[in-house]
Design a protein around this motif. Structure first.
Motif, mmCIF file in Angstrom:
data_model
loop_
_atom_site.group_PDB
_atom_site.id
_atom_site.type_symbol
_atom_site.label_atom_id
_atom_site.label_comp_id
_atom_site.label_asym_id
_atom_site.label_seq_id
_atom_site.Cartn_x
_atom_site.Cartn_y
_atom_site.Cartn_z
ATOM 1 N N GLU A 1 -22.277 5.822 30.377
ATOM 2 C CA GLU A 1 -23.379 4.867 30.206
ATOM 3 C C GLU A 1 -24.385 4.936 31.359
ATOM 4 O OE1 GLU A 1 -23.528 3.461 27.410
ATOM 5 O OE2 GLU A 1 -21.595 2.743 26.698
ATOM 6 N N GLU B 1 -22.449 -1.041 30.563
ATOM 7 C CA GLU B 1 -21.235 -0.238 30.455
ATOM 8 C C GLU B 1 -20.011 -1.038 30.042
ATOM 9 O OE1 GLU B 1 -18.758 2.956 33.243
ATOM 10 O OE2 GLU B 1 -20.821 2.414 33.695
ATOM 11 N N PHE B 2 -19.876 -2.254 30.568
ATOM 12 C CA PHE B 2 -18.623 -2.995 30.396
ATOM 13 C C PHE B 2 -18.783 -4.203 29.476
ATOM 14 C CE2 PHE B 2 -18.599 -1.097 34.657
ATOM 15 C CZ PHE B 2 -17.462 -0.305 34.560
ATOM 16 N N TYR C 1 -12.635 -0.576 20.956
ATOM 17 C CA TYR C 1 -12.936 -0.609 22.394
ATOM 18 C C TYR C 1 -11.639 -0.391 23.160
ATOM 19 C CZ TYR C 1 -11.506 -5.519 21.689
ATOM 20 O OH TYR C 1 -10.829 -6.664 21.349
ATOM 21 N N ALA D 1 -10.895 -1.223 30.426
ATOM 22 C CA ALA D 1 -11.550 -0.691 31.627
ATOM 23 C C ALA D 1 -10.958 -1.373 32.860
ATOM 24 C CB ALA D 1 -13.059 -0.932 31.547
ATOM 25 N N ARG E 1 -14.420 -1.143 27.643
ATOM 26 C CA ARG E 1 -15.532 -0.249 27.333
ATOM 27 C C ARG E 1 -15.524 0.000 25.826
ATOM 28 N NH1 ARG E 1 -13.915 2.520 32.283
ATOM 29 N NH2 ARG E 1 -15.667 2.624 33.745
ATOM 30 N N GLN F 1 -13.850 6.344 35.900
ATOM 31 C CA GLN F 1 -13.695 5.975 34.486
ATOM 32 C C GLN F 1 -12.287 5.419 34.222
ATOM 33 O OE1 GLN F 1 -16.260 6.372 31.819
ATOM 34 N NE2 GLN F 1 -17.396 6.288 33.731
#
Length: 428
Positions: A55, A59-60, A79, A82, A174, A306
């Motif tokens: 991203e 992103e989150f 999803y 993260a 994510r 990541q």
């Protein structure tokens, strides 16, 4: 000239959420987007061999946020977790899960006693003066400018108090495939229900009267509608007349123009580095593979992996006043600042790191003419401004965007989706 029930300016999360709901309810909707893509501050890099589902923007999913998760469920988009450890690098050493700030309890106590809102930096200097609290000063400055991307000299103490009191280390997620899968779902839904989405459509002027709006593009194409939703980033709404993306309203929108300037809009630069190997795992620390987020005092202070997924990508982040100061720098200058920051943290040679770098992308959102910053934050006068902007003008011009959200997920995609949903419901 095309006639519509509802015209929407801006194909970010707020604008497309409104378009999705309105077109589904049978309204004739047209969305005008200045960029050559939909998504606004959502921009997933997914078609490059070095960056997959990475991203450049949002992103989150910060917690189990209802509007976002309901939409993902509706769109049948999965999803993933993260969740990862937060580390700090300071004075030559790494501290795992070391996010405790000295004097934080005393800070919260003083915040609770505050009766009248002031900028948070005024609050800190008034109630925690001198060298004794230098660590607290640095922590508050880096937190407000980094996480909230705000200028601590303008940010509301009351708003930050509310944020900090409701802060829970909730699950982070994510979107599988990236946030753009959600954007594509909203855009396709609008189109399949008879709506239209036009790209490279830069609106320069809006002529309006109750029940009738005409939007004129820079190429002089015009669009006509009964109602208008303005779903632009706050930074664009705050742009001066004549600047790229700025819209001239005829007649002027008076109190709403004043209200727009009462809102705070942050600054951010995001850096994506893809390396030939995850060199940070070689650092002389036994649990480096658990590190998700790393906070430092370098030029590019914040980095994340990541994790829990294994990847050779590192993301750098600088927000607030520091991002404003760097807004005019070239991508190469920002790349080199990022590499130098990592070299300092991991005791590496900068040239060696540059040799291991196989791809990079810099997203300078603050210099981007169709964003002009990051996301909203509250100044002392923001609540009055938000109250004005939350009400439509003559039941004709509506505003939608993350800056209008009043919940605890400020500055997020959830905030944008919630605002778009609320605006669509007002029209329906």
């Amino acid at each position: 000239m095309k006639k519509n029930t509802v015209l929407i300016i801006g194909a970010g999360a707020a604008g497309l959420m409104a378009a999705h709901l309105l077109s589904k309810a049978g309204k004739k909707v047209t969305v005008l987007e200045a960029r050559n893509r939909t998504g606004g501050r959502i921009n997933t890099v997914n078609n490059e061999s070095f960056f997959k589902e990475t991203e450049l923007g949002a992103e989150f999913i910060h917690g189990d946020l209802p509007v976002t998760l309901d939409l993902l469920k509706e769109a049948q988009l999965p999803y993933r977790s993260a969740n990862a450890e937060m580390w700090r690098y300071k004075d030559g050493r790494f501290d795992e899960n070391s996010m405790v700030i000295d004097d934080w309890d005393m800070l919260m106590q003083r915040l609770d006693e505050l009766q009248e809102d002031i900028p948070v930096w005024d609050f800190i200097e008034r109630y925690f003066p001198g060298e004794r609290y230098e660590e607290l000063h640095n922590s508050v400055w880096s937190y407000v400018s980094g996480y909230d991307t705000a200028d601590p000299r303008n940010a509301s103490t009351f708003a930050l108090r509310n944020e900090w009191e409701h802060e829970e280390m909730e699950a982070q997620h994510r979107v599988q495939g990236g946030y753009c899968t959600m954007i594509n779902y909203l855009s396709n839904s609008c189109k399949s229900n008879g709506g239209e989405v036009f790209l490279n459509a830069v609106v320069k002027q809006v002529n309006w009267q109750p029940g009738h709006v005409v939007a004129t593009l820079t190429d002089n194409t015009t669009y006509e509608a009964a109602k208008l939703i303005i779903a632009l980033p706050l930074g664009v709404l705050q742009a001066k007349a004549g600047e790229t993306g700025a819209i001239d309203f005829e007649p002027s929108i008076g109190a709403h123009t004043t209200a727009i300037q009462q809102m705070g809009f942050g600054a951010v630069i995001k850096i994506l580095f893809a390396f030939e190997n995850a060199f940070w795992l070689d650092a002389p620390h036994p649990n480096m593979d658990k590190m998700g987020y790393l906070f430092s005092e370098e030029e590019i202070p914040t980095w994340w992996t990541q994790a829990p997924n294994h990847s050779k990508v590192l993301t750098g982040w600088v927000g607030g006043p520091a991002a404003w100061e760097k807004a005019g720098k070239t991508d190469i200058e920002l790349r080199d600042e990022g590499l130098q920051s990592l070299a300092n943290i991991f005791n590496a040679n900068t040239e060696e790191l540059k040799g291991k770098l196989i791809a990079y992308r810099i997203m300078n959102w603050t210099a981007d003419p169709f964003t002009r910053g990051s996301y909203a934050y509250d100044k002392v006068e923001t609540p009055q401004g938000r109250e004005v902007l939350s009400k439509p003008l003559e039941d004709t011009i509506y505003f939608a965007g993350e800056y209008l959200y009043t919940g605890t997920a400020m500055g997020t995609v959830e905030a944008a989706l919630s605002s778009g949903k609320k605006t669509a419901e007002m029209i329906l």
